[in-house]
Design a protein around this motif. Structure first.
Motif, short mmCIF file in Angstrom:
data_model
loop_
_atom_site.label_atom_id
_atom_site.label_comp_id
_atom_site.label_asym_id
_atom_site.label_seq_id
_atom_site.Cartn_x
_atom_site.Cartn_y
_atom_site.Cartn_z
N CYS A 251 82.30 30.73 60.27
CA CYS A 251 82.46 31.42 59.00
C CYS A 251 82.97 30.42 57.95
N ASP A 252 82.07 29.63 57.39
CA ASP A 252 82.44 28.61 56.43
C ASP A 252 82.04 29.01 55.01
N TYR A 253 82.43 28.17 54.06
CA TYR A 253 82.21 28.48 52.65
C TYR A 253 80.73 28.64 52.32
N ASP A 254 79.90 27.73 52.79
CA ASP A 254 78.48 27.77 52.44
C ASP A 254 77.80 29.03 52.97
N THR A 255 78.17 29.44 54.17
CA THR A 255 77.55 30.64 54.75
C THR A 255 77.95 31.89 53.98
N VAL A 256 79.24 32.02 53.68
CA VAL A 256 79.71 33.19 52.94
C VAL A 256 79.10 33.22 51.54
N LYS A 257 78.98 32.04 50.91
CA LYS A 257 78.36 31.96 49.59
C LYS A 257 76.91 32.43 49.65
N THR A 258 76.19 32.02 50.69
CA THR A 258 74.79 32.41 50.83
C THR A 258 74.66 33.91 51.06
N ILE A 259 75.57 34.49 51.85
CA ILE A 259 75.56 35.94 52.07
C ILE A 259 75.76 36.67 50.75
N HIS A 260 76.69 36.19 49.94
CA HIS A 260 76.96 36.78 48.63
C HIS A 260 75.71 36.72 47.76
N GLU A 261 75.04 35.59 47.75
CA GLU A 261 73.85 35.42 46.91
C GLU A 261 72.71 36.32 47.41
N THR A 262 72.56 36.41 48.74
CA THR A 262 71.50 37.26 49.30
C THR A 262 71.74 38.73 48.97
N LEU A 263 73.00 39.15 49.04
CA LEU A 263 73.33 40.54 48.69
C LEU A 263 73.00 40.82 47.22
N ASN A 264 73.32 39.89 46.35
CA ASN A 264 73.01 40.08 44.93
C ASN A 264 71.51 40.16 44.69
N GLU A 265 70.74 39.36 45.44
CA GLU A 265 69.28 39.42 45.32
C GLU A 265 68.78 40.80 45.76
N MET A 266 69.35 41.34 46.85
CA MET A 266 68.94 42.66 47.33
C MET A 266 69.26 43.75 46.30
N LEU A 267 70.43 43.64 45.69
CA LEU A 267 70.80 44.62 44.66
C LEU A 267 69.88 44.52 43.45
N ASP A 268 69.53 43.31 43.08
CA ASP A 268 68.65 43.11 41.93
C ASP A 268 67.27 43.71 42.20
N GLU A 269 66.78 43.53 43.41
CA GLU A 269 65.47 44.09 43.78
C GLU A 269 65.50 45.61 43.80
N ASN A 270 66.69 46.18 44.05
CA ASN A 270 66.82 47.63 44.19
C ASN A 270 67.27 48.32 42.89
N LYS A 271 67.47 47.55 41.82
CA LYS A 271 68.11 48.10 40.62
C LYS A 271 67.31 49.24 39.97
N ASP A 272 66.00 49.24 40.14
CA ASP A 272 65.18 50.30 39.54
C ASP A 272 64.88 51.44 40.51
N ALA A 273 65.39 51.33 41.73
CA ALA A 273 65.15 52.38 42.73
C ALA A 273 65.99 53.61 42.38
N PRO A 274 65.50 54.81 42.70
CA PRO A 274 66.26 56.03 42.37
C PRO A 274 67.54 56.19 43.18
N GLU A 275 67.57 55.64 44.38
CA GLU A 275 68.74 55.79 45.25
C GLU A 275 69.47 54.45 45.41
N PRO A 276 70.80 54.49 45.58
CA PRO A 276 71.55 53.24 45.77
C PRO A 276 71.18 52.57 47.09
N LEU A 277 71.40 51.27 47.15
CA LEU A 277 71.08 50.50 48.35
C LEU A 277 72.15 50.75 49.42
N VAL A 278 71.72 51.28 50.56
CA VAL A 278 72.63 51.58 51.67
C VAL A 278 72.27 50.67 52.83
N LEU A 279 73.30 50.08 53.44
CA LEU A 279 73.10 49.15 54.55
C LEU A 279 73.48 49.80 55.87
N ASP A 280 72.53 49.86 56.79
CA ASP A 280 72.84 50.28 58.15
C ASP A 280 72.99 49.04 59.03
#
Length: 386
Positions: A251-280
């Motif tokens: 669990c290092d800085y680069d990995t956590v940073k990449t997870i943060h960036e990937t999550l933001n990309e997922m939210l951006d892709e979902n921004k026009d969807a009618p329902e919020p992004l839910v993670l199972d």
């Protein structure tokens, strides 16, 4: 319910669109005594009062789905005779005209609501003639085929106004202001039945909590009988625990940073969807894989996920990542970085110590003071004085 359906109901709370038939209230003091109860035909109220009630009702349908607004499903047992859903259905069907049912409802709220101080229980009934929609979303006012009958409850704190001086126009003097009891915005509330797919869903309700990190679990369990998801802050803590336990010493800085960036990309892709992004579980695992976590680190993922999040309900992506900030924290230093410039920060070992290295582009200010030293070459600039 999704944002569009909630917004459609909020638009009803205007004098032009209002179809609320009845409003009822019960004022409760700090000792849980009913001080007064009242009921009125809503459309008979003075217009100034209507506006105040509209503001309260809209607030109970405001916030973020999955954070302040939570969709609840009634367990089957609650729909049997004597169950919480069965009682709410009787209350809705009564159109708030039966005093005994109202008294029972107020008693249930008072028993379930743990609050120190005075508060007002507000309850309205409405019958919304749902307009039809064309395929491109336009309303067809003459094409309604369903009336959505619902109740909306708001529980509002009532507090003394602040002391101060006021101007007396008649006597043309300033004098001590008379303090009175003021109704605040709702602390919590609920809509029943839910308005799912623009239709009545008696098996669900929409719940509101002013504080997204305190959903008043006991109130929901006792009055509504529905299981609650984790509060927003606990969803974030759960996700952090899953990541930390899965990665272990990787669990290092680069990995956590990449997870943060990937999550933001997922939210951006979902921004026009009618329902919020839910993670199972599977989406969280996919998130880690897409963030470069090695397969060997994911071998115990299922176990880590179940231990941290098993049975806690959905995890909303908006609750676990701040798309507007990226924070690096040590015991003595907190660094906040533009999430689009996370490459400016890296970890490095310097003289045997772990260090955070921050690349500097442009001016540097300390406590609002612009530094004049040349940070690029480490030597101060020589500036002449006029």
């Amino acid at each position: 319910m999704i944002k569009k359906e909630i917004s459609e109901l909020k638009r009803l709370f205007t004098t032009a669109n209002c179809s609320i038939s009845r409003i009822c209230g019960c004022y409760v003091d700090g000792e849980k005594n009913k001080k007064t109860e009242w009921k009125d035909a809503f459309l008979s109220l003075p217009e100034e009062d209507m506006f105040k009630y509209f503001e309260i009702l809209r607030k109970a349908l405001s916030g973020t789905v999955g954070k302040n607004l939570v969709n609840l499903d009634f367990p089957l047992d609650t729909e049997k005779e004597g169950g919480t859903q069965e009682f709410l259905l009787k209350l809705r069907n009564s159109r708030l005209l039966e005093d005994e049912l109202l008294d029972d409802f107020y008693d249930k709220v008072i028993d379930a609501y743990d609050y120190v101080g005075n508060y007002l229980i507000l309850l309205v009934h409405d019958a919304y003639d749902i307009p039809g929609r064309t395929t491109d979303g336009l309303a067809m006012e003459d094409a309604s085929d369903e009336v959505y009958s619902y109740i909306l409850c708001c529980v509002c704190p009532v507090e003394l106004s602040k002391p101060g001086l006021s101007y007396n126009e008649i006597e043309n003097t300033f004098q001590n202001r008379t303090r009175d009891w003021v109704v605040g915005m709702p602390d919590l509330g609920f809509l029943f039945p839910a308005f799912n797919d623009r239709s009545t869903d008696i098996h669900s309700a929409l719940y509101y909590s002013k504080n997204a990190n305190d959903l008043h679990d006991a109130f929901v369990q006792q009055l509504l009988g529905c299981p609650l998801p984790l509060a927003a802050a606990f969803q974030k803590e759960t996700f952090q625990s899953i990541v930390s336990e899965t990665l272990g010493d990787a669990c290092d800085y680069d990995t956590v940073k990449t997870i943060h960036e990937t999550l933001n990309e997922m939210l951006d892709e979902n921004k026009d969807a009618p329902e919020p992004l839910v993670l199972d579980k599977y989406q969280v695992k996919s998130l880690l894989e897409n963030s470069g976590v090695e397969e060997e680190r994911l071998q115990d993922f299922d176990k880590c996920f179940e231990e941290a999040a098993g049975g806690t309900g959905p995890i909303f992506a908006e609750n676990i990542v701040n798309s507007r900030a990226f924070e690096v924290k040590t015991p003595d230093v907190i660094i906040k970085v533009n999430p689009e410039r996370t490459e400016l920060v890296e970890t490095r070992e310097v003289d045997g110590r772990r260090c955070l290295i921050i690349a500097i582009d442009g001016d540097v200010e300390v406590n609002g003071i612009l530094l004049r030293e040349n940070l690029a070459n480490g030597s101060p600039e020589k500036e002449g004085l006029d």
